[in-house]
Design a protein around this motif. Structure first.
Motif, mmCIF file in Angstrom:
data_model
loop_
_atom_site.group_PDB
_atom_site.id
_atom_site.type_symbol
_atom_site.label_atom_id
_atom_site.label_comp_id
_atom_site.label_asym_id
_atom_site.label_seq_id
_atom_site.Cartn_x
_atom_site.Cartn_y
_atom_site.Cartn_z
ATOM 1 N N SER A 114 48.004 28.743 26.499
ATOM 2 C CA SER A 114 49.600 28.234 27.021
ATOM 3 C C SER A 114 50.620 29.151 26.165
ATOM 4 N N VAL A 142 50.835 32.630 27.882
ATOM 5 C CA VAL A 142 51.500 32.446 29.251
ATOM 6 C C VAL A 142 53.096 32.223 28.991
ATOM 7 N N ALA A 143 53.315 31.451 28.054
ATOM 8 C CA ALA A 143 54.749 31.173 27.774
ATOM 9 C C ALA A 143 55.541 32.478 27.282
ATOM 10 N N CYS A 186 50.061 36.554 34.228
ATOM 11 C CA CYS A 186 49.734 35.315 33.745
ATOM 12 C C CYS A 186 48.607 34.721 34.765
ATOM 13 N N VAL A 242 45.157 33.142 32.992
ATOM 14 C CA VAL A 242 44.880 31.818 33.173
ATOM 15 C C VAL A 242 43.607 31.403 33.791
ATOM 16 N N MET A 287 46.051 23.155 27.324
ATOM 17 C CA MET A 287 45.367 23.069 28.695
ATOM 18 C C MET A 287 44.200 21.931 28.605
ATOM 19 N N TRP A 320 48.119 21.228 35.230
ATOM 20 C CA TRP A 320 48.568 22.259 34.252
ATOM 21 C C TRP A 320 48.703 23.693 34.817
ATOM 22 N N ILE A 321 47.642 23.737 35.888
ATOM 23 C CA ILE A 321 47.642 25.162 36.520
ATOM 24 C C ILE A 321 48.899 25.290 37.326
ATOM 25 N N THR A 336 51.934 26.001 35.244
ATOM 26 C CA THR A 336 51.649 27.435 34.647
ATOM 27 C C THR A 336 51.934 28.592 35.455
ATOM 28 N N LEU A 337 51.326 28.426 36.660
ATOM 29 C CA LEU A 337 51.487 29.606 37.712
ATOM 30 C C LEU A 337 52.538 29.304 38.707
#
Length: 411
Positions: free
Chosen positions: A3, A6-7, A163, A167, A196, A217-218, A221-222
């Protein structure tokens, strides 16, 4: 851990995309500045300086034709009782008008200087426009800013898209690491601290909720990756729409000035012909031989006027020093301007579609965030109300649907 990675990537991509949008906006501002300067230069030369040039050329043409008429007269002046004296006097008056106008206006009007004088007696207006445009950038700053924006946007999209494999790979690795080699009845290892969700570590009775939480969450994130791409596409389309609108406006304004320059002199030639004919008819009515000869000379001057003004009103080219962008604006035809309008409308439509898609994607992220919160609460509080679980799953479904709708909105 994933996470945080990705951030960081999304943060860097967002900053870079912002720089790209700034470059595109800068390109639009540069083109607006270029358009304003170009139209003002054309207006100044064509409307402020050219009238003096046409007036001087008209009197010079009149003087030249009258002098030629005198030289080519069949009989000496005294043989016709001084009828040609009227022509000679008018020729001298026209020449005096030329000299006095140049003396009075040359310090205020660079077009009527000797450097722009043509062999036909007129002035080179296109070359004067090129001199006025000297030093003006041919939209080079705008082109450079567009390229810089495209380069930054490509970098932003690459950072954001990075990302996706991270992921997916992280989810697969974590799932494999905690499931491969573990006996069916063994106790799961303690859950690692991570943002996650890890359904493979969850108890069997809540594993379904854990997978739903992982899906949320995915999405969280995406979907920002998708939103970033949509937003950048919309901003680029909006910049294109603005630039095309500027090009069409410039072509219309500059083209009208160019067209009026030539049409006005064609009308002037017609008026000169009418005046010469009227003088001849009047001379015939009153039997005035001197007036008749002046009318004949004026008719020749009217016939020669278009020869004088044709090089003055010709279309400017890059050879004259006019930048290519302004040449294209001056020479734009109505079909070309219509094509620009249609292209501009298409770009504006793309920008609007991208805006709608971004709105749907943002709604999808919001629903995914609410779903993730509700499902996380249900996982932690095993006795959570059924409404919390059902609500979390419903919002997750809504997030998936709006995410799909945001993609469809771009098609």
């Amino acid at each position: 851990m994933v996470s945080i990675i990705v951030a960081v990537l999304l943060g860097a991509a967002t900053v870079t995309a912002g720089l790209a949008a700034g470059a595109w906006e800068g390109a639009t501002r540069e083109e607006i500045k270029w358009s304003a300067a170009a139209i003002e230069d054309v207006r100044f030369v064509y409307l402020d300086e050219a009238p003096d040039a046409f007036n001087i050329a008209a009197y010079r043409n009149r003087s030249t034709v009258l002098e030629t008429y005198l030289a080519d007269a069949d009989a000496p002046r005294d043989a016709v009782g001084g009828d040609l004296d009227r022509v000679a006097a008018d020729a001298r008056a026209a020449q005096e008008t030329v000299e006095q106008t140049i003396f009075a206006r040359e310090g205020h009007n660079r077009l009527i200087g000797e450097v722009y004088e043509l062999p036909t007696g007129g002035y080179d207006i296109p070359r004067r426009l090129g001199a006025e445009r000297e030093g003006e950038a041919e939209q080079s700053d705008a082109a450079d800013l567009l390229q810089e924006g495209d380069r930054l946007n490509a970098l932003a999209q690459a950072l954001a898209l990075l990302c996706v494999p991270i992921v997916i790979l992280w989810v697969l690795v974590q799932a494999a690491a905690h499931t491969v080699g573990r006996s069916p009845g063994s106790t799961p290892p303690p859950e690692e601290v991570d943002l996650m969700p890890q359904p493979w570590l969850a108890a069997r009775e809540v594993r379904g909720l854990a997978y739903a939480s992982l899906t949320a969450w995915i999405l969280l994130t995406l979907m920002p990756v998708v939103t970033l791409g949509m937003s950048a596409g919309g901003q680029r389309a909006d910049a294109d729409a603005s630039r095309l609108a500027v090009a069409a406006t410039t072509g219309l304004a500059a083209g009208n000035l160019q067209a009026s320059l030539a049409s006005n002199q064609a009308i002037a030639s017609t008026h000169l012909s009418f005046a010469a004919l009227s003088r001849q008819l009047t001379a015939l009515e009153f039997g005035d031989e001197a007036e008749a000869r002046l009318g004949e000379a004026e008719a020749e001057a009217a016939d020669r006027w278009l020869t004088v003004t044709e090089p003055m009103t010709r279309m400017p080219t890059t050879v004259d020093g006019v930048d290519q962008a302004l040449v294209q604006a001056l020479t734009a035809t109505l079909p070309q301007l219509e094509a620009l309008r249609l292209e501009q409308n298409a770009a504006a439509d793309r920008a609007a579609q991208a805006g709608n898609a971004v709105n749907l994607a943002t709604l999808s992220i919001a629903l995914a965030a609410l779903s993730a919160s509700a499902l996380a609460f249900a996982l932690v509080m095993r006795q959570a109300p059924t409404l919390v679980r059902v609500g979390g799953l419903a919002m997750l479904g809504g997030a998936v649907i709006t995410a799909a709708a945001s993609v469809i909105a771009l098609v």
